[in-house]
Motif scaffolding. Structure first.
Motif, PDB file in Angstrom:
ATOM      1  N   VAL A 178     -42.652   6.523  19.628  1.00  8.92           N
ATOM      2  CA  VAL A 178     -41.175   5.544  19.125  1.00  8.92           C
ATOM      3  C   VAL A 178     -39.817   6.399  19.346  1.00  8.92           C
ATOM      4  O   VAL A 178     -38.959   5.780  19.696  1.00  8.92           O
ATOM      5  CB  VAL A 178     -41.486   5.096  17.560  1.00  8.92           C
ATOM      6  CG1 VAL A 178     -40.230   4.408  17.349  1.00  8.92           C
ATOM      7  CG2 VAL A 178     -42.935   4.172  17.780  1.00  8.92           C
ATOM      8  N   GLU A 179     -39.870   7.534  19.007  1.00 16.28           N
ATOM      9  CA  GLU A 179     -38.626   8.469  19.094  1.00 16.28           C
ATOM     10  C   GLU A 179     -38.215   8.455  20.567  1.00 16.28           C
ATOM     11  O   GLU A 179     -37.070   8.593  20.864  1.00 16.28           O
ATOM     12  CB  GLU A 179     -38.846   9.800  18.371  1.00 16.28           C
ATOM     13  CG  GLU A 179     -37.780  10.689  18.565  1.00 16.28           C
ATOM     14  CD  GLU A 179     -37.826  12.156  17.955  1.00 16.28           C
ATOM     15  OE1 GLU A 179     -36.878  13.018  17.845  1.00 16.28           O
ATOM     16  OE2 GLU A 179     -39.204  12.235  17.496  1.00 16.28           O
ATOM     17  N   LEU A 180     -39.227   8.900  21.538  1.00 20.14           N
ATOM     18  CA  LEU A 180     -38.978   8.980  22.803  1.00 20.14           C
ATOM     19  C   LEU A 180     -38.570   7.685  23.326  1.00 20.14           C
ATOM     20  O   LEU A 180     -37.460   7.511  24.099  1.00 20.14           O
ATOM     21  CB  LEU A 180     -40.108   9.225  23.709  1.00 20.14           C
ATOM     22  CG  LEU A 180     -40.309   9.387  25.194  1.00 20.14           C
ATOM     23  CD1 LEU A 180     -39.415  10.600  25.566  1.00 20.14           C
ATOM     24  CD2 LEU A 180     -41.577   9.527  25.736  1.00 20.14           C
ATOM     25  N   VAL A 181     -39.138   6.449  23.047  1.00 16.69           N
ATOM     26  CA  VAL A 181     -38.884   5.147  23.690  1.00 16.69           C
ATOM     27  C   VAL A 181     -37.389   4.677  23.060  1.00 16.69           C
ATOM     28  O   VAL A 181     -36.634   3.909  23.723  1.00 16.69           O
ATOM     29  CB  VAL A 181     -39.668   3.968  23.043  1.00 16.69           C
ATOM     30  CG1 VAL A 181     -39.252   2.504  23.172  1.00 16.69           C
ATOM     31  CG2 VAL A 181     -41.213   3.859  23.785  1.00 16.69           C
ATOM     32  N   THR A 182     -36.895   5.059  21.640  1.00 23.21           N
ATOM     33  CA  THR A 182     -35.821   4.751  21.405  1.00 23.21           C
ATOM     34  C   THR A 182     -34.427   5.692  21.748  1.00 23.21           C
ATOM     35  O   THR A 182     -33.482   5.642  21.248  1.00 23.21           O
ATOM     36  CB  THR A 182     -35.764   4.671  19.773  1.00 23.21           C
ATOM     37  OG1 THR A 182     -36.234   5.819  19.098  1.00 23.21           O
ATOM     38  CG2 THR A 182     -36.579   3.428  19.282  1.00 23.21           C
ATOM     39  N   GLY A 183     -35.041   6.910  22.183  1.00 22.00           N
ATOM     40  CA  GLY A 183     -33.954   7.947  22.729  1.00 22.00           C
ATOM     41  C   GLY A 183     -33.861   8.154  24.007  1.00 22.00           C
ATOM     42  O   GLY A 183     -33.185   7.181  24.827  1.00 22.00           O
ATOM     43  N   GLU A 184     -34.513   9.168  24.576  1.00 25.30           N
ATOM     44  CA  GLU A 184     -34.288   9.616  25.987  1.00 25.30           C
ATOM     45  C   GLU A 184     -34.766   8.570  26.929  1.00 25.30           C
ATOM     46  O   GLU A 184     -34.075   8.384  28.162  1.00 25.30           O
ATOM     47  CB  GLU A 184     -35.115  10.920  26.353  1.00 25.30           C
ATOM     48  CG  GLU A 184     -35.138  11.429  27.588  1.00 25.30           C
ATOM     49  CD  GLU A 184     -35.812  12.823  27.818  1.00 25.30           C
ATOM     50  OE1 GLU A 184     -35.965  13.029  28.915  1.00 25.30           O
ATOM     51  OE2 GLU A 184     -36.586  13.365  26.880  1.00 25.30           O
ATOM     52  N   MET A 185     -35.829   7.821  26.646  1.00 23.68           N
ATOM     53  CA  MET A 185     -36.415   6.860  27.468  1.00 23.68           C
ATOM     54  C   MET A 185     -35.235   5.835  27.471  1.00 23.68           C
ATOM     55  O   MET A 185     -34.979   5.152  28.605  1.00 23.68           O
ATOM     56  CB  MET A 185     -37.770   6.329  27.145  1.00 23.68           C
ATOM     57  CG  MET A 185     -38.527   5.410  28.213  1.00 23.68           C
ATOM     58  SD  MET A 185     -39.905   4.726  27.641  1.00 23.68           S
ATOM     59  CE  MET A 185     -41.063   6.183  27.855  1.00 23.68           C
ATOM     60  N   LEU A 186     -34.897   5.132  26.468  1.00 19.98           N
ATOM     61  CA  LEU A 186     -34.132   4.132  26.568  1.00 19.98           C
ATOM     62  C   LEU A 186     -32.672   4.594  27.107  1.00 19.98           C
ATOM     63  O   LEU A 186     -32.252   3.413  28.242  1.00 19.98           O
ATOM     64  CB  LEU A 186     -33.493   3.766  25.061  1.00 19.98           C
ATOM     65  CG  LEU A 186     -32.523   2.801  24.453  1.00 19.98           C
ATOM     66  CD1 LEU A 186     -32.989   1.333  25.258  1.00 19.98           C
ATOM     67  CD2 LEU A 186     -32.016   2.604  23.114  1.00 19.98           C
ATOM     68  N   ASN A 187     -32.028   5.568  27.019  1.00 20.13           N
ATOM     69  CA  ASN A 187     -30.839   6.103  27.783  1.00 20.13           C
ATOM     70  C   ASN A 187     -30.953   5.968  29.112  1.00 20.13           C
ATOM     71  O   ASN A 187     -30.368   5.820  30.129  1.00 20.13           O
ATOM     72  CB  ASN A 187     -30.543   7.601  27.230  1.00 20.13           C
ATOM     73  CG  ASN A 187     -30.106   7.704  25.842  1.00 20.13           C
ATOM     74  OD1 ASN A 187     -29.525   6.534  25.079  1.00 20.13           O
ATOM     75  ND2 ASN A 187     -30.371   8.745  25.254  1.00 20.13           N
ATOM     76  N   ALA A 188     -32.411   6.422  29.753  1.00 21.67           N
ATOM     77  CA  ALA A 188     -32.482   6.381  31.205  1.00 21.67           C
ATOM     78  C   ALA A 188     -32.573   4.993  31.595  1.00 21.67           C
ATOM     79  O   ALA A 188     -32.316   4.558  32.832  1.00 21.67           O
ATOM     80  CB  ALA A 188     -33.776   7.140  31.400  1.00 21.67           C
ATOM     81  N   CYS A 189     -33.266   4.133  31.096  1.00 20.55           N
ATOM     82  CA  CYS A 189     -33.500   2.717  31.089  1.00 20.55           C
ATOM     83  C   CYS A 189     -32.598   1.816  31.114  1.00 20.55           C
ATOM     84  O   CYS A 189     -32.519   0.831  31.990  1.00 20.55           O
ATOM     85  CB  CYS A 189     -34.822   2.360  30.610  1.00 20.55           C
ATOM     86  SG  CYS A 189     -36.107   3.235  30.978  1.00 20.55           S
TER      87      CYS A 189
END
Length: 388
Positions: A178-189
């Motif tokens: 969840v931390e990845l999805v709301t952080g680095e991944m969200l920023n890239a997507c």
């Protein structure tokens, strides 16, 4: 700027009650004028204005192009073995998504783009002129970002679904994912997407996790939508309404409170009958939602696991036969309803000022889409005023 008169229309679905009969705004013996890619006029044939050119509809019905507001087209491989097992008695489980994740990660950009183009073209031949599609089969920062970049090359309606299931690498660390999805991944997507989505379901993401993901997406400028209440009763619908999501999708298992919440909100209940057909699951009760006053959309949920169909006419037939919708309700939900689920006012209708997306049916009435299931009735498609 040239204008074209489409005439000799047996029946025209406008979805504008001010232009014709009933909620569909139905006009018989109709005509419409297309100018600069938009509808300029609709009405009775005998009242048609002069135009630069003409197109004979050959006594066919004309409807707005279908708006498919829920699909998963960026993937590789298929799940034939899983489907065969399910049809042989095994129950559906969302874990099969991992099979597609592995195949999608291994595919090249060119393979994935060709697949998306293929399925959009397949849907277009069947009358779908607006197509939403999602990521969700990469589940790494790089794979989710490339999925959305590829999708954005084919459609404007792109949804970030990093929260489809837990990535295999995070099977024992849901908080970390969840931390990845709301952080680095969200920023890239986020630069490639308009929407953020989450599969709020037992075996995927619970209510608190889903709220965190959707809230982060909103903060990044994405609009929320939710996979809600597909397999079990759960918090998805209430969360969608709370966060003013454009749609709550699936809506198979609903309490009275869920129905009331949808009926008293702007959140559209998007029903996906292809999923129930392909999983032999309980049908959503469209009648219950409609009678309560909820706005209902129909969509294909085209994906390789639980609903491998791109056919909106097929979904209309299922909705009428098995979800207690009338043919008029089903055609509205597959056009204007889908537009509402995407918060669009320029599609899903045929009234002056909207994009001229037309589907010609080899039939005198839209009712034939349910009356003649499985027959390829869409014989001609126009998008933005041009035959395709």
């Amino acid at each position: 700027m040239s204008s074209t008169l489409v005439h000799n229309i047996a029946s025209l679905v406008t979805n504008d009650p001010e232009k014709g009969d009933g909620p569909l705004g139905l006009i018989r013996d109709a005509a419409l004028v297309v100018e600069d890619g938009k509808v300029a006029w609709v009405g009775p044939a005998q009242a048609a204005p002069p135009t630069d050119g003409a197109h004979d509809a050959q006594a066919r019905a004309v409807i707005p192009g279908f708006v498919d507001s829920h699909s998963h087209l960026v993937f590789a491989g298929d799940r034939t073995q899983e489907f065969n097992a399910r049809m042989s008695g095994q129950a559906y489980a969302a874990g099969g998504i991992r099979t597609t994740v592995a195949a999608t990660r291994a595919a090249s950009d060119e393979q994935l783009s060709a697949n998306v183009a293929r399925y959009i073209a397949e849907a277009l031949r069947q009358g779908t002129t607006t197509q939403e599609t999602k990521s969700g089969y990469g589940l790494t920062v790089a794979d989710e970002a490339r999925a959305l970049r590829i999708a954005a090359g084919h459609t404007d309606e792109v949804t970030y679904l990093g929260a489809h299931i837990l990535a295999p690498e995070y099977a024992d660390d849901p908080a970390g994912y969840v931390e990845l999805v709301t952080g680095e991944m969200l920023n890239a997507c986020a630069p490639y997407a308009r929407w953020v989505d989450v599969f709020c379901e037992k075996g995927a993401f619970d209510g608190d996790q889903a709220r965190a993901i959707l809230t982060a997406g909103k903060a990044a400028g994405l609009l929320p939508r939710v996979h809600a209440n597909q397999l079990t009763y759960g918090p998805g619908v209430q969360l969608a309404v709370e966060l003013e999501a454009a749609s709550a999708d699936h809506c198979t298992h609903l309490t009275d409170a869920d129905v009331d919440a949808l009926a008293n909100s702007a959140t559209v209940a998007t029903l996906l009958p292809g999923a129930e057909f392909s999983t032999r699951a309980q049908w959503p009760d469209a009648r219950r939602l409609l009678d309560a006053g909820a706005t209902v959309a129909l969509s294909t949920d085209c994906n390789p696991g639980s609903s491998f169909t791109s056919s909106m006419p097929f979904c209309i037939a299922l909705a009428v036969r098995d979800m207690k919708m009338t043919p008029d309700e089903a055609i509205w939900s597959a056009t204007a309803g889908g537009a509402a689920a995407l918060r669009r006012t320029d599609i899903g209708r045929l009234t002056p000022g909207v994009r001229a997306d037309l589907a010609f049916l080899d039939a005198p009435s839209h009712v034939h889409l349910a009356y003649r299931p499985g027959v390829p009735l869409v014989s001609e498609v126009w998008r933005a005023g041009r035959p395709v």
